[in-house]
Write a protein that holds these residues in place. Sequence first.
Motif, PDB file in Angstrom:
ATOM      1  N   ALA A   5     -40.122  19.705  -3.788  1.00 46.18           N
ATOM      2  CA  ALA A   5     -41.525  19.940  -3.413  1.00 46.18           C
ATOM      3  C   ALA A   5     -42.005  18.807  -2.517  1.00 46.18           C
ATOM      4  O   ALA A   5     -41.625  17.652  -2.679  1.00 46.18           O
ATOM      5  CB  ALA A   5     -42.398  20.018  -4.664  1.00 46.18           C
ATOM      6  N   ARG A   6     -42.840  19.151  -1.555  1.00 49.62           N
ATOM      7  CA  ARG A   6     -43.463  18.169  -0.658  1.00 49.62           C
ATOM      8  C   ARG A   6     -44.941  18.093  -0.989  1.00 49.62           C
ATOM      9  O   ARG A   6     -45.579  19.107  -1.267  1.00 49.62           O
ATOM     10  CB  ARG A   6     -43.258  18.574   0.788  1.00 49.62           C
ATOM     11  CG  ARG A   6     -41.796  18.532   1.198  1.00 49.62           C
ATOM     12  CD  ARG A   6     -41.614  18.837   2.678  1.00 49.62           C
ATOM     13  NE  ARG A   6     -40.218  18.939   3.018  1.00 49.62           N
ATOM     14  CZ  ARG A   6     -39.408  17.905   3.247  1.00 49.62           C
ATOM     15  NH1 ARG A   6     -39.874  16.691   3.188  1.00 49.62           N
ATOM     16  NH2 ARG A   6     -38.134  18.083   3.540  1.00 49.62           N
ATOM     17  N   PHE A   7     -45.462  16.852  -0.954  1.00 51.70           N
ATOM     18  CA  PHE A   7     -46.872  16.660  -1.221  1.00 51.70           C
ATOM     19  C   PHE A   7     -47.373  15.466  -0.417  1.00 51.70           C
ATOM     20  O   PHE A   7     -46.634  14.528  -0.138  1.00 51.70           O
ATOM     21  CB  PHE A   7     -47.146  16.495  -2.723  1.00 51.70           C
ATOM     22  CG  PHE A   7     -46.507  15.282  -3.354  1.00 51.70           C
ATOM     23  CD1 PHE A   7     -47.255  14.144  -3.631  1.00 51.70           C
ATOM     24  CD2 PHE A   7     -45.167  15.288  -3.703  1.00 51.70           C
ATOM     25  CE1 PHE A   7     -46.674  13.037  -4.234  1.00 51.70           C
ATOM     26  CE2 PHE A   7     -44.575  14.185  -4.308  1.00 51.70           C
ATOM     27  CZ  PHE A   7     -45.338  13.049  -4.570  1.00 51.70           C
ATOM     28  N   ARG A  19     -51.782   8.058   5.600  1.00 47.65           N
ATOM     29  CA  ARG A  19     -51.369   9.254   4.867  1.00 47.65           C
ATOM     30  C   ARG A  19     -49.860   9.238   4.705  1.00 47.65           C
ATOM     31  O   ARG A  19     -49.154   8.777   5.593  1.00 47.65           O
ATOM     32  CB  ARG A  19     -51.813  10.510   5.601  1.00 47.65           C
ATOM     33  CG  ARG A  19     -53.316  10.618   5.613  1.00 47.65           C
ATOM     34  CD  ARG A  19     -53.803  11.821   6.335  1.00 47.65           C
ATOM     35  NE  ARG A  19     -55.230  11.943   6.072  1.00 47.65           N
ATOM     36  CZ  ARG A  19     -55.976  12.905   6.528  1.00 47.65           C
ATOM     37  NH1 ARG A  19     -55.456  13.852   7.279  1.00 47.65           N
ATOM     38  NH2 ARG A  19     -57.252  12.940   6.241  1.00 47.65           N
ATOM     39  N   MET A  20     -49.413   9.780   3.590  1.00 46.94           N
ATOM     40  CA  MET A  20     -47.994   9.740   3.278  1.00 46.94           C
ATOM     41  C   MET A  20     -47.552  11.108   2.767  1.00 46.94           C
ATOM     42  O   MET A  20     -48.206  11.688   1.912  1.00 46.94           O
ATOM     43  CB  MET A  20     -47.759   8.690   2.194  1.00 46.94           C
ATOM     44  CG  MET A  20     -46.329   8.408   1.918  1.00 46.94           C
ATOM     45  SD  MET A  20     -45.446   7.676   3.294  1.00 46.94           S
ATOM     46  CE  MET A  20     -46.338   6.156   3.525  1.00 46.94           C
ATOM     47  N   THR A  21     -46.445  11.603   3.318  1.00 49.19           N
ATOM     48  CA  THR A  21     -45.833  12.827   2.807  1.00 49.19           C
ATOM     49  C   THR A  21     -44.618  12.431   1.983  1.00 49.19           C
ATOM     50  O   THR A  21     -43.793  11.625   2.425  1.00 49.19           O
ATOM     51  CB  THR A  21     -45.416  13.761   3.963  1.00 49.19           C
ATOM     52  OG1 THR A  21     -46.588  14.146   4.681  1.00 49.19           O
ATOM     53  CG2 THR A  21     -44.716  15.006   3.435  1.00 49.19           C
ATOM     54  N   ASN A  22     -44.529  12.980   0.786  1.00 46.87           N
ATOM     55  CA  ASN A  22     -43.443  12.679  -0.145  1.00 46.87           C
ATOM     56  C   ASN A  22     -42.665  13.947  -0.460  1.00 46.87           C
ATOM     57  O   ASN A  22     -43.176  15.052  -0.316  1.00 46.87           O
ATOM     58  CB  ASN A  22     -44.019  12.131  -1.457  1.00 46.87           C
ATOM     59  CG  ASN A  22     -44.838  10.897  -1.245  1.00 46.87           C
ATOM     60  OD1 ASN A  22     -44.318   9.824  -1.002  1.00 46.87           O
ATOM     61  ND2 ASN A  22     -46.160  11.032  -1.317  1.00 46.87           N
ATOM     62  N   ARG A  23     -41.426  13.739  -0.946  1.00 43.07           N
ATOM     63  CA  ARG A  23     -40.588  14.861  -1.373  1.00 43.07           C
ATOM     64  C   ARG A  23     -39.948  14.501  -2.706  1.00 43.07           C
ATOM     65  O   ARG A  23     -39.442  13.390  -2.888  1.00 43.07           O
ATOM     66  CB  ARG A  23     -39.500  15.150  -0.343  1.00 43.07           C
ATOM     67  CG  ARG A  23     -38.622  16.354  -0.713  1.00 43.07           C
ATOM     68  CD  ARG A  23     -37.650  16.717   0.390  1.00 43.07           C
ATOM     69  NE  ARG A  23     -36.708  15.666   0.709  1.00 43.07           N
ATOM     70  CZ  ARG A  23     -35.523  15.489   0.104  1.00 43.07           C
ATOM     71  NH1 ARG A  23     -35.148  16.305  -0.851  1.00 43.07           N
ATOM     72  NH2 ARG A  23     -34.732  14.517   0.480  1.00 43.07           N
ATOM     73  N   VAL A  24     -39.964  15.427  -3.639  1.00 41.22           N
ATOM     74  CA  VAL A  24     -39.337  15.222  -4.943  1.00 41.22           C
ATOM     75  C   VAL A  24     -37.823  15.270  -4.754  1.00 41.22           C
ATOM     76  O   VAL A  24     -37.283  16.263  -4.257  1.00 41.22           O
ATOM     77  CB  VAL A  24     -39.803  16.286  -5.966  1.00 41.22           C
ATOM     78  CG1 VAL A  24     -39.063  16.112  -7.288  1.00 41.22           C
ATOM     79  CG2 VAL A  24     -41.317  16.199  -6.165  1.00 41.22           C
ATOM     80  N   VAL A  25     -37.147  14.187  -5.136  1.00 37.20           N
ATOM     81  CA  VAL A  25     -35.699  14.070  -4.916  1.00 37.20           C
ATOM     82  C   VAL A  25     -34.886  14.058  -6.208  1.00 37.20           C
ATOM     83  O   VAL A  25     -33.664  14.177  -6.167  1.00 37.20           O
ATOM     84  CB  VAL A  25     -35.371  12.823  -4.062  1.00 37.20           C
ATOM     85  CG1 VAL A  25     -35.902  12.995  -2.645  1.00 37.20           C
ATOM     86  CG2 VAL A  25     -35.908  11.551  -4.693  1.00 37.20           C
TER      87      VAL A  25
END
Length: 145
Positions: free
Chosen positions: A52-54, A66-72
């Motif tokens: 998921a990206r958030f 702003r920061m975009t993250n991804r569940v790894v």
Amino acid sequence: MAEYKVSRSAVVDAPAARIFEILASPARHPEIDGSGTVRGSLFGPPELVQDARFGMDMKMFGLPYRMTNRVVEYEKDRLIAWRHFGPHRWRYELEELPGGGTRVTETFDYSRGFPLFYVLGGMPARNARGIEATLVRLKELAERG
């Protein structure tokens, strides 16, 4: 060789599922953030899952970004980790204890990429303080139910 990780643990008097529900909700991250950098959730699913990206609204050293993250890493009610464009990770491990409660371990893993940058910038100590404060806030929220 240095491990290039900062990790702290706390025992929370709540089931792992309740704690995980808080961690897996990007909208709740500003409530638990002890570093003072997470300002708000910009986009993403209400509950995080693998890949998921958030997006988060952030502020550090007085500068908004702003920061975009991804569940790894993801194991429901046990483990969740995410990263942004950089290779380092924020990771939470949950271990239900036989006598009750859950041990929560938060780790900032900066072993990938350019760890010396973080060391020279004093980030390990800053991250340790943020993690300690985050665990206190998470504990308070989860124990209130």
